[in-house]
Scaffold this motif. Structure first.
Motif, PDB file in Angstrom:
ATOM      1  N   ARG A  16      11.120  -9.663 -28.959  1.00 60.61           N
ATOM      2  CA  ARG A  16      10.377  -8.551 -28.395  1.00 60.61           C
ATOM      3  C   ARG A  16      10.095  -7.244 -29.903  1.00 60.61           C
ATOM      4  O   ARG A  16      11.059  -7.778 -30.642  1.00 60.61           O
ATOM      5  CB  ARG A  16      11.124  -8.577 -27.369  1.00 60.61           C
ATOM      6  CG  ARG A  16      11.812  -9.376 -26.682  1.00 60.61           C
ATOM      7  CD  ARG A  16      12.689  -8.991 -25.350  1.00 60.61           C
ATOM      8  NE  ARG A  16      12.667  -9.579 -24.046  1.00 60.61           N
ATOM      9  CZ  ARG A  16      12.064 -10.155 -22.643  1.00 60.61           C
ATOM     10  NH1 ARG A  16      11.287  -9.097 -22.969  1.00 60.61           N
ATOM     11  NH2 ARG A  16      12.628 -10.482 -22.369  1.00 60.61           N
ATOM     12  N   SER A  18       8.654  -3.835 -29.917  1.00 59.56           N
ATOM     13  CA  SER A  18       8.427  -2.164 -29.439  1.00 59.56           C
ATOM     14  C   SER A  18       7.667  -2.097 -28.250  1.00 59.56           C
ATOM     15  O   SER A  18       6.424  -2.535 -27.842  1.00 59.56           O
ATOM     16  CB  SER A  18       7.853  -1.158 -29.988  1.00 59.56           C
ATOM     17  OG  SER A  18       6.988  -0.961 -30.775  1.00 59.56           O
ATOM     18  N   LYS A  19       7.744  -1.392 -26.763  1.00 64.26           N
ATOM     19  CA  LYS A  19       7.663  -1.497 -25.313  1.00 64.26           C
ATOM     20  C   LYS A  19       7.298  -2.875 -24.865  1.00 64.26           C
ATOM     21  O   LYS A  19       6.914  -2.688 -24.213  1.00 64.26           O
ATOM     22  CB  LYS A  19       6.034  -1.015 -25.979  1.00 64.26           C
ATOM     23  CG  LYS A  19       5.809   0.508 -26.426  1.00 64.26           C
ATOM     24  CD  LYS A  19       4.309   1.052 -26.869  1.00 64.26           C
ATOM     25  CE  LYS A  19       4.258   2.203 -27.738  1.00 64.26           C
ATOM     26  NZ  LYS A  19       3.001   2.885 -27.396  1.00 64.26           N
ATOM     27  N   ASN A  20       7.976  -3.171 -24.620  1.00 60.34           N
ATOM     28  CA  ASN A  20       8.695  -4.423 -24.465  1.00 60.34           C
ATOM     29  C   ASN A  20       7.390  -5.066 -24.588  1.00 60.34           C
ATOM     30  O   ASN A  20       7.793  -6.364 -24.098  1.00 60.34           O
ATOM     31  CB  ASN A  20       9.303  -4.317 -22.977  1.00 60.34           C
ATOM     32  CG  ASN A  20      10.062  -5.244 -22.511  1.00 60.34           C
ATOM     33  OD1 ASN A  20      10.730  -5.966 -22.916  1.00 60.34           O
ATOM     34  ND2 ASN A  20       9.541  -5.215 -20.582  1.00 60.34           N
ATOM     35  N   LYS A  21       7.329  -5.589 -25.924  1.00 59.09           N
ATOM     36  CA  LYS A  21       5.876  -6.927 -25.924  1.00 59.09           C
ATOM     37  C   LYS A  21       7.183  -7.741 -25.770  1.00 59.09           C
ATOM     38  O   LYS A  21       7.114  -7.643 -27.458  1.00 59.09           O
ATOM     39  CB  LYS A  21       4.661  -5.698 -27.490  1.00 59.09           C
ATOM     40  CG  LYS A  21       3.738  -6.481 -27.487  1.00 59.09           C
ATOM     41  CD  LYS A  21       3.192  -6.723 -28.272  1.00 59.09           C
ATOM     42  CE  LYS A  21       2.275  -7.586 -28.383  1.00 59.09           C
ATOM     43  NZ  LYS A  21       1.356  -7.111 -30.030  1.00 59.09           N
ATOM     44  N   ILE A  22       6.074  -9.179 -25.830  1.00 57.57           N
ATOM     45  CA  ILE A  22       6.287 -10.065 -26.439  1.00 57.57           C
ATOM     46  C   ILE A  22       5.926 -10.750 -27.511  1.00 57.57           C
ATOM     47  O   ILE A  22       5.173 -11.359 -26.661  1.00 57.57           O
ATOM     48  CB  ILE A  22       7.255 -10.820 -24.549  1.00 57.57           C
ATOM     49  CG1 ILE A  22       7.947 -10.554 -24.103  1.00 57.57           C
ATOM     50  CG2 ILE A  22       7.485 -12.425 -24.988  1.00 57.57           C
ATOM     51  CD1 ILE A  22       8.382 -10.971 -22.420  1.00 57.57           C
ATOM     52  N   SER A 278      19.482  -6.632 -32.010  1.00 56.86           N
ATOM     53  CA  SER A 278      17.935  -6.658 -30.964  1.00 56.86           C
ATOM     54  C   SER A 278      17.408  -5.980 -32.498  1.00 56.86           C
ATOM     55  O   SER A 278      16.250  -6.365 -32.485  1.00 56.86           O
ATOM     56  CB  SER A 278      17.703  -5.636 -30.428  1.00 56.86           C
ATOM     57  OG  SER A 278      18.596  -4.271 -30.902  1.00 56.86           O
TER      58      SER A 278
END
Length: 586
Positions: A16, A18-22, A278
């Motif tokens: 993952r 930043s900004k919850n981009k997968i 994380s």
């Protein structure tokens, strides 16, 4: 966690940003020893991301990767030398010969005490294994030995294989390749992939990112990803069409670009997902020998600079041109000459170093992953750049010194640049410190274009805040000037001409400079009014110092100027270190 016959075991890895981009959906996989595996999928599906998660270049946010049964994160220092990794960009210097490229890489990576004979044996072995020992058709006898050719003379396919040869010198058990066939023509691809098949048979596990369907004919296993990082297939190439129920691999690419179709085939992991930090940080060991690494890094860098004779010639031409222009424009030795001399020294340093790190970032990152020490890397650059700066300053100072000594004003025959040796030493110090500014820019920005855009912006304050264009007439301007080499260099150089090298309370020597009015004539239209260089420089408005607006005399001596330049150098060095450290894998 070790399982017999496995090189790599990934358990529930997820990436993952930043900004919850997968980048990668949760996935697990096993990769057998001595296998040749292709990572495939549509553009942007996460192939390179998966490769970097598996080799530690950009570890997974969650989950765990095991190399030969050892956790990649927990035991990176133990497993990293079993890993070979060739990113998309070349990890070799174009200015070196093939032999020197491999020789220096071996010196930097192999254990201390490895003999030159052993290095030569390994070089011959890897060149043979990659079929780089075969002569090209049409080569004349003196052209046939690829080891003697410079890297820049090679084809794209040959350069890619030399990059792989660098990695094979250490005989890794696992080799990661990111799109190695992209620059190759079909005939070269066949020879290249057959070479990789032979390497796999001999015991090297190979994981290769590719987007070419024809590469399936050479690999043992395929890992296929769908859009947004979903694992949709892992198995033998012969089973891929049946698995997707299509008649061609092109249809697989088309279907796996559709998120709905991908989700239907997504192979979610059944393993328990170990939880990791994380933002995992890979532990790194120090270089085997810092002094030994410094020696070979500096020697390689010097070899690169001397092999690039055209650029080296231009670097040494700079002081001739600038010195000649100063001599042409100024008929007498004036404060403007001192100012331009210092600014020229700053320019030499910044321009010499501004492209030296950013231009080899892929090489730096790969060597850093293996065993490169940041301090030895920076110092190796500074040693060679200092040598170049010394030559430039010596040439420039010699021109200024002799020009104005031969063309001295008859009424003031002692008015010219002096003392010569101290002038060279002081200007070299300024240029060396400016080299650190250039290296910081080179380490901070991600490409050469950005660096060269910022270089002029960096040089402007050196000119504007030196106290020559205008006096320092406010506290903000004065404080800003403290962070410029232009201010300390010009002030220190002016003091030197006045004879204040040891202490500001010393009686000034007879080195004086004719004073000019704005129209270019001597003050009062006679040739009898003179003043010292520092007095003519006139950095400060005396009334503002008396009123407490300016700090003024706090740094009013030669030693303070030298200490200020030294502190700026230390600050720049620390910024370089921090910038390079931030480029480490997370």
């Amino acid at each position: 966690m070790e399982e017999k016959g496995l090189s790599i075991k990934a358990v529930g890895i997820t990436k993952r940003y930043s900004k919850n981009k997968i980048g990668l959906q949760p996935m697990s996989m096993d990769i057998k020893s001595k296998s040749f595996v292709a990572l495939m999928g549509p553009s942007g599906c996460g192939k390179s991301t998966l490769l970097k998660c598996l080799n530690g270049d950009n570890p997974a946010t969650y989950g765990e990767v095991y190399i030969h049964g050892l956790s990649l994160l927990d035991h990176y220092d133990l497993v990293k030398k079993n890993i070979g990794y060739v990113p998309q960009d070349d990890i070799i210097h174009r200015e070196l010969s093939v032999y020197k490229t491999l020789f220096y890489s071996a010196k930097l990576r192999l254990p201390d005490g490895t003999s030159n004979q052993e290095i030569d044996r390994r070089i011959d072995k890897v060149l043979k294994s990659l079929k780089l020992d075969q002569h090209d058709q049409g080569d004349t006898p003196d052209q046939k030995d690829i080891k003697a050719k410079k890297v820049k003379e090679l084809s794209g396919g040959q350069r890619k294989r030399i990059s792989i040869a660098v990695e094979l010198l250490t005989e890794p058990s696992i080799l990661f390749l990111d799109e190695p066939t992209s620059p190759l023509d079909p005939e070269t691809i066949d020879s290249f992939l057959n070479s990789l098949k032979e390497l796999a048979k001999e015991g090297t596990t190979i994981i290769m990112v590719t987007h070419k369907p024809e590469d399936l004919n050479y690999v043992d296993e395929v890992v296929f990803l769908g859009v947004k990082g979903h694992l949709v297939f892992k198995g033998p190439p012969a089973d891929i069409l049946k698995h997707f129920n299509v008649s061609s691999i092109i249809e697989v690419y088309s279907e796996m670009s559709d998120l709905k179709a991908v989700k239907k085939l997504y192979q979610a992991p059944s393993d328990t997902l170990p939880s990791t930090d994380s933002n995992p940080k890979i532990s790194r060991s120090k270089a085997d020998s810092s002094l030994r690494q410094l020696y070979w890094l500096a020697k390689r860098y010097l070899n690169i600079k001397t092999n690039d004779s055209g650029n080296l010639f231009l670097l040494l031409l700079q002081p001739l041109i600038v010195g000649g222009l100063v001599s042409l424009v100024f008929s007498e030795f004036r404060i403007g000459v001192l100012f331009l001399t210092v600014i020229s020294a700053i320019w030499f340093g910044v321009s010499n170093s501004a492209k030296e790190i950013v231009g080899e970032l892929p090489i730096y990152k790969r060597e850093r992953m293996y065993n490169l020490n940041i301090n030895t890397y920076i110092l190796s650059k500074l040693i060679v750049l200092a040598l170049i700066a010394l030559l430039q300053v010596l040439i420039f100072t010699t021109i200024i010194y002799f020009n104005f000594s031969f063309r001295a004003v008859s009424e003031f025959p002692d008015t010219y640049l002096r003392p010569f040796a101290f002038s060279v030493a002081f200007l070299f110090f300024i240029s060396f410190s400016a080299s650190l500014i250039g290296l910081f820019l080179s380490s901070y920005f991600s490409n050469t274009e950005k660096v060269m855009t910022v270089v002029p912006i960096t040089l402007m304050p050196q000119i504007m805040l030196a106290g020559v264009m205008t006096k320092l007439d406010s506290r903000i301007v004065e404080i800003l000037s403290f962070f410029t080499l232009g201010r300390w260099g010009t002030e220190g150089f002016a003091r030197m001409q006045d004879g204040y090298f040891q202490d500001r309370d010393m009686e000034p020597e007879s080195v004086i400079i004719p004073e000019f009015n704005p129209d270019g004539y001597y003050k009062n239209d006679c040739k009898c009014e003179t003043s010292g260089a520092l007095e003519q420089l006139g950095l400060y408005d005396a009334d503002l110092i008396d009123k407490g607006v300016l700090i003024g005399d706090v740094f009013n001596n030669q030693y303070a100027n030298l200490i200020a330049v030294g502190l700026l150098s230390v600050i720049m060095y620390l910024l370089i270190f921090i910038s390079l450290n931030k480029k480490d894998s997370l």
